[in-house]
Design a protein around this motif. Structure first.
Motif, PDB file in Angstrom:
ATOM      1  N   ILE A  61       0.855  -1.196   0.000  1.00  0.00           N
ATOM      2  CA  ILE A  61       0.000   0.000   0.000  1.00  0.00           C
ATOM      3  C   ILE A  61       0.883   1.235   0.000  1.00  0.00           C
ATOM      4  CG2 ILE A  61      -1.775   1.285   1.286  1.00  0.00           C
ATOM      5  CD1 ILE A  61      -2.421  -1.440   2.692  1.00  0.00           C
ATOM      6  N   PHE A  62       0.507   2.214  -0.808  1.00  0.00           N
ATOM      7  CA  PHE A  62       1.144   3.531  -0.797  1.00  0.00           C
ATOM      8  C   PHE A  62       0.056   4.559  -0.519  1.00  0.00           C
ATOM      9  CE2 PHE A  62       2.541   7.259  -3.567  1.00  0.00           C
ATOM     10  CZ  PHE A  62       3.355   7.810  -2.587  1.00  0.00           C
ATOM     11  N   VAL A  63       0.249   5.364   0.520  1.00  0.00           N
ATOM     12  CA  VAL A  63      -0.726   6.392   0.898  1.00  0.00           C
ATOM     13  C   VAL A  63      -0.033   7.744   0.885  1.00  0.00           C
ATOM     14  CG1 VAL A  63      -2.453   7.104   2.601  1.00  0.00           C
ATOM     15  CG2 VAL A  63      -1.770   4.699   2.468  1.00  0.00           C
ATOM     16  N   HIS A  64      -0.656   8.725   0.259  1.00  0.00           N
ATOM     17  CA  HIS A  64      -0.123  10.095   0.300  1.00  0.00           C
ATOM     18  C   HIS A  64      -1.261  11.095   0.383  1.00  0.00           C
ATOM     19  CE1 HIS A  64      -1.162  11.676  -3.720  1.00  0.00           C
ATOM     20  NE2 HIS A  64      -0.932  10.455  -4.190  1.00  0.00           N
ATOM     21  N   ASN A  65      -0.937  12.317   0.794  1.00  0.00           N
ATOM     22  CA  ASN A  65      -1.923  13.402   0.761  1.00  0.00           C
ATOM     23  C   ASN A  65      -1.372  14.635   0.054  1.00  0.00           C
ATOM     24  OD1 ASN A  65      -0.153  14.151   2.809  1.00  0.00           O
ATOM     25  ND2 ASN A  65      -1.736  14.657   4.294  1.00  0.00           N
ATOM     26  N   MET A  66      -0.533  14.392  -0.953  1.00  0.00           N
ATOM     27  CA  MET A  66      -0.109  15.480  -1.834  1.00  0.00           C
ATOM     28  C   MET A  66      -1.264  15.871  -2.754  1.00  0.00           C
ATOM     29  SD  MET A  66       3.585  14.199  -3.218  1.00  0.00           S
ATOM     30  CE  MET A  66       2.956  12.612  -3.733  1.00  0.00           C
ATOM     31  N   ARG A  67      -1.204  17.092  -3.283  1.00  0.00           N
ATOM     32  CA  ARG A  67      -2.098  17.402  -4.407  1.00  0.00           C
ATOM     33  C   ARG A  67      -1.625  16.602  -5.618  1.00  0.00           C
ATOM     34  NH1 ARG A  67      -2.922  23.892  -4.248  1.00  0.00           N
ATOM     35  NH2 ARG A  67      -1.169  23.935  -2.809  1.00  0.00           N
ATOM     36  N   MET A  68      -2.556  16.190  -6.444  1.00  0.00           N
ATOM     37  CA  MET A  68      -2.216  15.264  -7.518  1.00  0.00           C
ATOM     38  C   MET A  68      -1.281  15.871  -8.544  1.00  0.00           C
ATOM     39  SD  MET A  68      -3.285  12.351  -6.734  1.00  0.00           S
ATOM     40  CE  MET A  68      -2.857  11.600  -8.298  1.00  0.00           C
ATOM     41  N   GLY A  69      -1.314  17.184  -8.707  1.00  0.00           N
ATOM     42  CA  GLY A  69      -0.364  17.817  -9.623  1.00  0.00           C
ATOM     43  C   GLY A  69       1.068  17.570  -9.185  1.00  0.00           C
ATOM     44  N   ALA A  70       1.307  17.700  -7.880  1.00  0.00           N
ATOM     45  CA  ALA A  70       2.648  17.442  -7.351  1.00  0.00           C
ATOM     46  C   ALA A  70       3.010  15.974  -7.480  1.00  0.00           C
ATOM     47  CB  ALA A  70       2.713  17.887  -5.892  1.00  0.00           C
ATOM     48  N   ALA A  71       2.035  15.097  -7.258  1.00  0.00           N
ATOM     49  CA  ALA A  71       2.301  13.664  -7.397  1.00  0.00           C
ATOM     50  C   ALA A  71       2.704  13.322  -8.829  1.00  0.00           C
ATOM     51  CB  ALA A  71       1.061  12.869  -6.986  1.00  0.00           C
ATOM     52  N   ARG A  72       2.033  13.905  -9.792  1.00  0.00           N
ATOM     53  CA  ARG A  72       2.351  13.612 -11.206  1.00  0.00           C
ATOM     54  C   ARG A  72       3.726  14.151 -11.581  1.00  0.00           C
ATOM     55  NH1 ARG A  72      -3.332  13.835 -11.654  1.00  0.00           N
ATOM     56  NH2 ARG A  72      -4.055  11.840 -12.511  1.00  0.00           N
ATOM     57  N   GLN A  80      -5.209  -1.456  -7.140  1.00  0.00           N
ATOM     58  CA  GLN A  80      -6.017  -0.395  -7.742  1.00  0.00           C
ATOM     59  C   GLN A  80      -5.726   0.930  -7.060  1.00  0.00           C
ATOM     60  OE1 GLN A  80     -10.341  -0.419  -6.777  1.00  0.00           O
ATOM     61  NE2 GLN A  80      -9.888  -2.288  -5.609  1.00  0.00           N
ATOM     62  N   ALA A  81      -6.219   1.996  -7.692  1.00  0.00           N
ATOM     63  CA  ALA A  81      -6.078   3.341  -7.138  1.00  0.00           C
ATOM     64  C   ALA A  81      -7.338   3.711  -6.358  1.00  0.00           C
ATOM     65  CB  ALA A  81      -5.840   4.352  -8.246  1.00  0.00           C
ATOM     66  N   ILE A  82      -7.152   4.337  -5.216  1.00  0.00           N
ATOM     67  CA  ILE A  82      -8.245   4.825  -4.379  1.00  0.00           C
ATOM     68  C   ILE A  82      -8.082   6.330  -4.225  1.00  0.00           C
ATOM     69  CG2 ILE A  82      -9.350   4.707  -2.120  1.00  0.00           C
ATOM     70  CD1 ILE A  82      -7.931   1.988  -1.748  1.00  0.00           C
ATOM     71  N   GLU A  83      -9.155   7.055  -4.443  1.00  0.00           N
ATOM     72  CA  GLU A  83      -9.177   8.503  -4.197  1.00  0.00           C
ATOM     73  C   GLU A  83     -10.127   8.765  -3.041  1.00  0.00           C
ATOM     74  OE1 GLU A  83      -9.576  11.406  -7.542  1.00  0.00           O
ATOM     75  OE2 GLU A  83     -11.466  11.859  -6.519  1.00  0.00           O
ATOM     76  N   VAL A  84      -9.646   9.432  -1.998  1.00  0.00           N
ATOM     77  CA  VAL A  84     -10.470   9.755  -0.837  1.00  0.00           C
ATOM     78  C   VAL A  84     -10.493  11.278  -0.688  1.00  0.00           C
ATOM     79  CG1 VAL A  84     -10.899   9.312   1.607  1.00  0.00           C
ATOM     80  CG2 VAL A  84      -9.681   7.601   0.238  1.00  0.00           C
ATOM     81  N   ILE A 111      -1.783  -1.163  -3.937  1.00  0.00           N
ATOM     82  CA  ILE A 111      -2.982  -0.400  -3.569  1.00  0.00           C
ATOM     83  C   ILE A 111      -2.522   1.032  -3.313  1.00  0.00           C
ATOM     84  CG2 ILE A 111      -4.783  -0.093  -1.827  1.00  0.00           C
ATOM     85  CD1 ILE A 111      -4.684  -3.205  -1.568  1.00  0.00           C
ATOM     86  N   TYR A 112      -2.992   1.920  -4.150  1.00  0.00           N
ATOM     87  CA  TYR A 112      -2.556   3.319  -4.169  1.00  0.00           C
ATOM     88  C   TYR A 112      -3.690   4.157  -3.598  1.00  0.00           C
ATOM     89  CZ  TYR A 112      -1.111   7.795  -6.350  1.00  0.00           C
ATOM     90  OH  TYR A 112      -0.740   9.096  -6.597  1.00  0.00           O
ATOM     91  N   CYS A 113      -3.454   4.844  -2.494  1.00  0.00           N
ATOM     92  CA  CYS A 113      -4.496   5.658  -1.866  1.00  0.00           C
ATOM     93  C   CYS A 113      -4.057   7.111  -1.796  1.00  0.00           C
ATOM     94  CB  CYS A 113      -4.812   5.144  -0.470  1.00  0.00           C
ATOM     95  SG  CYS A 113      -6.106   6.080   0.374  1.00  0.00           S
ATOM     96  N   ALA A 114      -4.807   7.979  -2.463  1.00  0.00           N
ATOM     97  CA  ALA A 114      -4.550   9.417  -2.426  1.00  0.00           C
ATOM     98  C   ALA A 114      -5.643  10.099  -1.611  1.00  0.00           C
ATOM     99  CB  ALA A 114      -4.523   9.987  -3.840  1.00  0.00           C
ATOM    100  N   ILE A 115      -5.263  10.729  -0.518  1.00  0.00           N
ATOM    101  CA  ILE A 115      -6.191  11.535   0.282  1.00  0.00           C
ATOM    102  C   ILE A 115      -6.059  12.971  -0.210  1.00  0.00           C
ATOM    103  CG2 ILE A 115      -6.793  12.331   2.589  1.00  0.00           C
ATOM    104  CD1 ILE A 115      -5.575   9.733   3.676  1.00  0.00           C
ATOM    105  N   VAL A 116      -7.109  13.469  -0.851  1.00  0.00           N
ATOM    106  CA  VAL A 116      -7.059  14.784  -1.501  1.00  0.00           C
ATOM    107  C   VAL A 116      -8.146  15.685  -0.922  1.00  0.00           C
ATOM    108  CG1 VAL A 116      -6.063  13.883  -3.636  1.00  0.00           C
ATOM    109  CG2 VAL A 116      -8.551  13.954  -3.367  1.00  0.00           C
TER     110      VAL A 116
END
Length: 372
Positions: A91-102, A193-197, A119-124
């Motif tokens: 699992i990889f979890v981050h709370n960066m803005r997606m622009g910075a992640a890209r 899979q990717a998860i967006e929260v 399992i990719y989890c982005a808390i945005v």
């Protein structure tokens, strides 16, 4: 037995509260959490009180059961180390803005192409298919945006925030549930899979349960809002010597309360027997409740209402809770020894598993450079 997530490896690139609370919960369930901090550490290390710099109370309380390293993901060498850690993780979890992640190659498309079981989890802050996707978001902003702050105005006050970081912590629990569901999907399919929260959508969903109200229907059957929760008379009530929480909910509760208060005339009202009729007169009922409660001391009311099986509670502070008889009996607060901060008081994981219990194996990581 180890916790239910024993053997699951998590790379945690989150800061402040929402992400760290989510990953701490996974760690309590047995996952191996590697917290990746920027130079200078998680920003939540700073707020006090603290015995030593960078070890504030809130940081200690949402970062247990983690190891920690420092990486500057703006440097290619450190970014390569992070990618290598993700390659070995579940699992990889981050709370960066997606622009910075890209920009860093930490977007879901890139990572899942390389690691299809990840399992990719982005808390945005906001869902990424909407126009607010790039906006910064913190708890107060989300409380205002999602309608929480305005609820106080509906109850006759000025708009206000909850005196807790409710949006961060609620979003964290959405993330925990989603990650565990994705782990199950991977178990049966073999696919990550990717998860967006998104915090905004999570909190609107959270509030809509009761407060969408009449706007739940098309065309609307009335305004939004849940009248019982928004009544200006719903509050801790004054007694002869302090305050008390009383929550008569069913007709039987209301009748029992009014009889205990010596108001048989109110107890015998036919409307108390029908849920819709009670809801229509909820302001009147709460006013009567408040009028009755001033007649006795808090301890007297608690004893009487417990005997009558009417839901009630004293108004507890955290000082009270540390000595609360129920929490003492369950061993909920624990005194532990932190490697650098000495004796600390913390809470046990609140969820109980009968066969794979949660546990606390590590205290929050310190500021020793050898550790982070």
């Amino acid at each position: 037995m180890p916790g239910p997530l024993h053997g699951i490896k998590v790379v945690d690139l989150t800061t402040v509260i929402a992400g760290p609370y989510a990953t701490q919960t996974l760690g309590d369930m047995g996952a191996d959490i590697l917290k990746v901090e920027p130079p200078g550490g998680d920003i939540m290390r700073a707020p006090g009180p603290a015995r030593s710099p960078g070890m504030g109370a809130a940081f200690l309380n949402c970062n247990r059961n983690k190891r920690s390293i420092t990486l500057d993901v703006k440097r290619e060498q450190d970014l390569a180390k992070l990618r290598a850690l993700i390659a070995e993780a579940d699992i990889f979890v981050h709370n960066m803005r997606m622009g910075a992640a890209r920009r860093s190659g930490l977007d879901p498309e890139t990572l899942l192409a390389r690691h299809p079981r990840l399992i990719y989890c982005a808390i945005v802050g906001f869902g990424q298919d909407g126009p607010y996707r790039d906006r910064p978001a913190y708890d107060d902003v989300i409380q205002a945006a999602a309608g929480w702050a305005a609820l106080a105005e509906r109850a006759g006050e000025v708009p206000r925030y909850a005196p807790t970081v409710v949006a961060d912590k609620t979003t964290a629990l959405f993330a925990v549930g989603a990650i565990n569901a994705a782990l199950y999907h991977r178990e049966v399919s073999g696919e990550g899979q990717a998860i967006e929260v998104p915090m905004f959508e999570a909190m609107v969903s959270f509030l809509a349960i009761e407060h969408l109200g009449g706007r739940s229907f098309a065309p609307p059957l009335g305004p939004s809002g849940y009248s019982r929760a928004l009544s200006p008379h719903r509050r801790p009530y004054r007694t002869a010597d302090g305050f008390i929480a009383v929550m008569p909910y069913t007709g039987a509760h209301w009748r029992a309360f009014f009889r205990a208060a010596g108001r048989d005339d109110w107890a015998d009202e036919p409307a108390l027997g029908e849920a819709a009729a009670r809801a229509a007169m909820i302001d009147i009922l709460y006013e009567r409740l408040a009028d009755c409660l001033t007649a006795r001391r808090t301890a007297e009311w608690v004893a009487m209402l417990e005997e009558a099986d009417v839901p009630c509670s004293t108004i507890n502070s955290f000082e009270n809770l540390l000595d609360h008889p129920h929490l003492k009996a369950t061993g909920f607060f624990e005194t532990v020894e932190h490697p650098s901060e000495g004796r600390l008081v913390g809470t046990r994981p609140p969820v109980r598993f009968s066969k794979t219990p949660c546990s606390i194996d590590k205290q929050a990581p310190g500021r020793d450079p050898a550790n982070i």
